[in-house]
Design a protein around this motif. Sequence first.
Motif, PDB file in Angstrom:
ATOM      1  N   PRO A 199     -14.438 -48.513 -55.631  1.00 25.62           N
ATOM      2  CA  PRO A 199     -13.769 -49.241 -54.550  1.00 25.62           C
ATOM      3  C   PRO A 199     -12.286 -48.903 -54.503  1.00 25.62           C
ATOM      4  O   PRO A 199     -11.695 -48.454 -55.483  1.00 25.62           O
ATOM      5  N   GLY A 200     -11.688 -49.128 -53.368  1.00 30.86           N
ATOM      6  CA  GLY A 200     -10.263 -48.898 -53.240  1.00 30.86           C
ATOM      7  C   GLY A 200      -9.458 -50.030 -53.843  1.00 30.86           C
ATOM      8  O   GLY A 200      -9.950 -51.151 -54.022  1.00 30.86           O
ATOM      9  N   LEU A 201      -8.192 -49.756 -54.186  1.00 26.58           N
ATOM     10  CA  LEU A 201      -7.328 -50.783 -54.773  1.00 26.58           C
ATOM     11  C   LEU A 201      -7.006 -51.874 -53.759  1.00 26.58           C
ATOM     12  O   LEU A 201      -6.911 -53.045 -54.101  1.00 26.58           O
ATOM     13  N   GLY A 202      -6.803 -51.489 -52.528  1.00 30.17           N
ATOM     14  CA  GLY A 202      -6.484 -52.446 -51.482  1.00 30.17           C
ATOM     15  C   GLY A 202      -7.220 -52.077 -50.215  1.00 30.17           C
ATOM     16  O   GLY A 202      -6.860 -51.104 -49.544  1.00 30.17           O
ATOM     17  N   ASN A 203      -8.234 -52.782 -49.866  1.00 33.43           N
ATOM     18  CA  ASN A 203      -9.077 -52.439 -48.722  1.00 33.43           C
ATOM     19  C   ASN A 203      -8.406 -52.890 -47.427  1.00 33.43           C
ATOM     20  O   ASN A 203      -8.406 -54.077 -47.097  1.00 33.43           O
ATOM     21  N   GLY A 204      -7.830 -51.941 -46.693  1.00 27.12           N
ATOM     22  CA  GLY A 204      -7.171 -52.269 -45.435  1.00 27.12           C
ATOM     23  C   GLY A 204      -5.743 -52.733 -45.598  1.00 27.12           C
ATOM     24  O   GLY A 204      -5.121 -53.166 -44.625  1.00 27.12           O
ATOM     25  N   TRP A 205      -5.189 -52.656 -46.799  1.00 23.00           N
ATOM     26  CA  TRP A 205      -3.813 -53.104 -47.024  1.00 23.00           C
ATOM     27  C   TRP A 205      -2.781 -52.088 -46.539  1.00 23.00           C
ATOM     28  O   TRP A 205      -1.628 -52.445 -46.322  1.00 23.00           O
ATOM     29  N   ALA A 206      -3.193 -50.837 -46.413  1.00 18.95           N
ATOM     30  CA  ALA A 206      -2.207 -49.799 -46.096  1.00 18.95           C
ATOM     31  C   ALA A 206      -2.565 -49.122 -44.774  1.00 18.95           C
ATOM     32  O   ALA A 206      -2.733 -49.785 -43.752  1.00 18.95           O
ATOM     33  N   TYR A 207      -2.726 -47.817 -44.779  1.00 21.09           N
ATOM     34  CA  TYR A 207      -2.899 -47.063 -43.535  1.00 21.09           C
ATOM     35  C   TYR A 207      -4.364 -46.948 -43.121  1.00 21.09           C
ATOM     36  O   TYR A 207      -4.670 -46.917 -41.927  1.00 21.09           O
ATOM     37  N   PHE A 208      -5.259 -46.883 -44.092  1.00 25.05           N
ATOM     38  CA  PHE A 208      -6.680 -46.846 -43.753  1.00 25.05           C
ATOM     39  C   PHE A 208      -7.128 -48.231 -43.272  1.00 25.05           C
ATOM     40  O   PHE A 208      -6.653 -49.256 -43.759  1.00 25.05           O
ATOM     41  N   VAL A 209      -8.050 -48.216 -42.322  1.00 19.67           N
ATOM     42  CA  VAL A 209      -8.585 -49.474 -41.810  1.00 19.67           C
ATOM     43  C   VAL A 209      -9.452 -50.145 -42.872  1.00 19.67           C
ATOM     44  O   VAL A 209      -9.877 -49.505 -43.843  1.00 19.67           O
ATOM     45  N   GLU A 210      -9.720 -51.432 -42.697  1.00 22.24           N
ATOM     46  CA  GLU A 210     -10.603 -52.154 -43.601  1.00 22.24           C
ATOM     47  C   GLU A 210     -11.998 -51.539 -43.513  1.00 22.24           C
ATOM     48  O   GLU A 210     -12.601 -51.471 -42.449  1.00 22.24           O
ATOM     49  N   GLU A 211     -12.501 -51.088 -44.655  1.00 20.52           N
ATOM     50  CA  GLU A 211     -13.670 -50.220 -44.683  1.00 20.52           C
ATOM     51  C   GLU A 211     -14.955 -50.929 -44.259  1.00 20.52           C
ATOM     52  O   GLU A 211     -15.770 -50.366 -43.517  1.00 20.52           O
ATOM     53  N   THR A 212     -15.152 -52.148 -44.686  1.00 23.76           N
ATOM     54  CA  THR A 212     -16.420 -52.832 -44.425  1.00 23.76           C
ATOM     55  C   THR A 212     -16.645 -53.039 -42.927  1.00 23.76           C
ATOM     56  O   THR A 212     -17.702 -52.700 -42.379  1.00 23.76           O
ATOM     57  N   ALA A 213     -15.637 -53.597 -42.247  1.00 19.81           N
ATOM     58  CA  ALA A 213     -15.768 -53.846 -40.808  1.00 19.81           C
ATOM     59  C   ALA A 213     -15.869 -52.536 -40.035  1.00 19.81           C
ATOM     60  O   ALA A 213     -16.613 -52.437 -39.047  1.00 19.81           O
ATOM     61  N   TYR A 214     -15.139 -51.535 -40.486  1.00 19.92           N
ATOM     62  CA  TYR A 214     -15.153 -50.231 -39.819  1.00 19.92           C
ATOM     63  C   TYR A 214     -16.539 -49.599 -39.880  1.00 19.92           C
ATOM     64  O   TYR A 214     -17.089 -49.162 -38.855  1.00 19.92           O
ATOM     65  N   LYS A 215     -17.135 -49.583 -41.080  1.00 22.17           N
ATOM     66  CA  LYS A 215     -18.450 -48.977 -41.233  1.00 22.17           C
ATOM     67  C   LYS A 215     -19.534 -49.808 -40.550  1.00 22.17           C
ATOM     68  O   LYS A 215     -20.529 -49.257 -40.056  1.00 22.17           O
TER      69      LYS A 215
END
Length: 746
Positions: A199-215
Amino acid sequence: MHAKTPVHQVQEWTGLHVQLSHPAGKFCLLPQKAVNDDFTLIDSNGIHEIGLDFCGCKTAERHTKQLLRATWFPATSTNPCTAATFQILEQYHLLLFESKVSGYEFYHSLVHLTDNTGLRPRKAFMWIVCRGHNPAGMENTGSGECTVICLACPQPGRNLLDNWEEVPKETRWLYGLFLDIDANFQLKQHIVSKDSADPGLGNGWAYFVEETAYKRYLKSHDGTLQQKSTCLSHNAVNMVDTKVSQGLAAMGVGTIDCVRHNMKLPNGVGDSQKGEKYVNMDYLFFSALHGHAISTLNISYDITCQWHKHLWERMSVMSPDLHLDHAAKFIRFFMPKFHLLAHVLKCWSNINPVASSTKAMGPGSWRDTLDDHFGDWNWKKVVGLGVTLLRKMDEANKESKVHQIAFEELHGTWRIEIEDWEDNPNDSLVTNPFEAKPSCKLQFHGTDVSMHTDVSPSIFITSGINLESEQHHLKVFCEKQGCHPTDTQLGIIQRLQNALQRKINTWRRLQILYTPAAQLMESGAESPTSDMIESENSQLWLLSALQSLHLRDYMYTFKRDWIHGQIANTHVQNALSRVESRAMAAADKYRAALSDLAHVLPKDGWDHRYKVLDKKTDVHGMSVPKQGESEGRRQLSWIWLVEGVGDDEDEMVQDSKLECLRIEWCKARARSMRWAEEVELLQEEMCWVSCFLKWHATWWKKKIIECTLAIAVLNEGLSAYACCQAQLREDLTDCFEKKWAGSLDI
């Protein structure tokens, strides 16, 4: 000595242990050894196996905290037996950004620095880094909060006045976002793990979108075929459903950027599974704009002509928190020049080198690493704004003056026409002054433009130029025979004239098809004094020297858009070469005449009107920029501004020249206005940067008051960090304002 400097290289430890949480030379009454009495410390001068004792006193802190107080970062949160000094972590972090070295390569350089023989193999290591300054804890970190945002863009509540929404309509365009949508297919990621394992350190905290909702959103549209583009051939769009993605979790990334300052937007980055699919780019676009209060949006996308169609329909099926109130916003879509080389190198030069070292990472590590690089890129842009905006301001002031003068040199009477079009951009009944009006010349509307089964337009033009060349050669031959040619010479001349005349007669029948106006010009010409016109003196009604430049520009455009195949391209290239030769010959004739004129007439002002002609920089069409010159910096060559040039041409040519001049006047006016607007916008951006930094310094000072942890020493650390950050913003403000003192009063 070694107790104070444990990372010095030693051949063998003889029972000496480093004691944590006690002054140097003092011993703990209840020391606790590391696991298996084996501890590895990594520093800038190598990898060291040391003896280590933790403090076991009643008031002692956890082992991880004892290591952190010694400025050693533990590799694990429980029973740590490996640590890295803060110094080596910072060194690797900066080296990673500057040279894109992988962690594996950096670690093995330290291994060889410690022992370059391989006799003493070293164990591998890993570490993770978390950061936070939130009293509510890291779990309450909001989406996109761990990013470096663009200071030079309008940020309500941070760098704008409270009444910024009440500005007059004429200046409302200043308070707009300029965004660019792009994709990078170098940053691939192989299927080597999954989010549950990495898992990522911060899901959606930075430049990448929040992974769960995105997928989840992507899965709901799985199987939806990509709509084909009807106006361009873009493989990233038209072939997304045929892309081979075997073994890849991501074929690349899509991003939303601030196009004026080339910075990534928070929650504006996401992986792309197959090409540049609308379903991916739509989600990134609305995610990046989530929470923005700016009502003016300028969107640049190289496939925007197709992408923006049905955009709001696609938005309606998204989560409501991503919806954009587009009816209350002024949104303009632009298409940039398609993937210029300079554009690609500029936008992705910083991140592409990490593609090889990140493609085999797990999904969480891949996103975290790219987030880190995007943050470094944005930070470099921020600290460079002082120099960047000043350079842009100097350039804009210079170009504004130059293009204002260039526009004033063009005496046009089309101001009312263009202002009417600007006030009614969507009214089809108002003529676009930037487009040529229909004329009697041949119009091309498709690929099959030939009006003769065997002779294409390019062959017709080439034949006319060849005939003119034959006329010239025949004239020279006749002149060489002298005033009293022999009967044999006269017979040769007559035979050549007859052959040339037959070619001219055949060509004239084609001329009626392709340029019917020439027949009107032929019938309107004065009758010759003699009954017979020699074929070498027959008027072909071809183009003048200046018209050759018009023809050359038109032929280049026609060749690019419609000509395909080796044979057709060869014909057109030959025609272009002859047109180019005619233009260069006319330039040589002018230079020779100017040189002769300079010897017989005193320079009493005519030399300012008739200038020395540079064939490389001056001889080009009205709409053609110099080599390396962009459309926004282009200036009309002085040869088109000389009064009286082309006055001896026929009425049709004069009308054509006037039409071209009108378009160039409109473009010159647009360039002058755009550069003036650039100066105005840069002044605003300088103010916004200064205001943002001052606001941010105040924000950090407030964090000092919010330090309410139970342990006083931890509050001191948080306060010290906040003070450091506030002072950094104040220093940047002072530095920038001093640089901009001559350009802006802040």
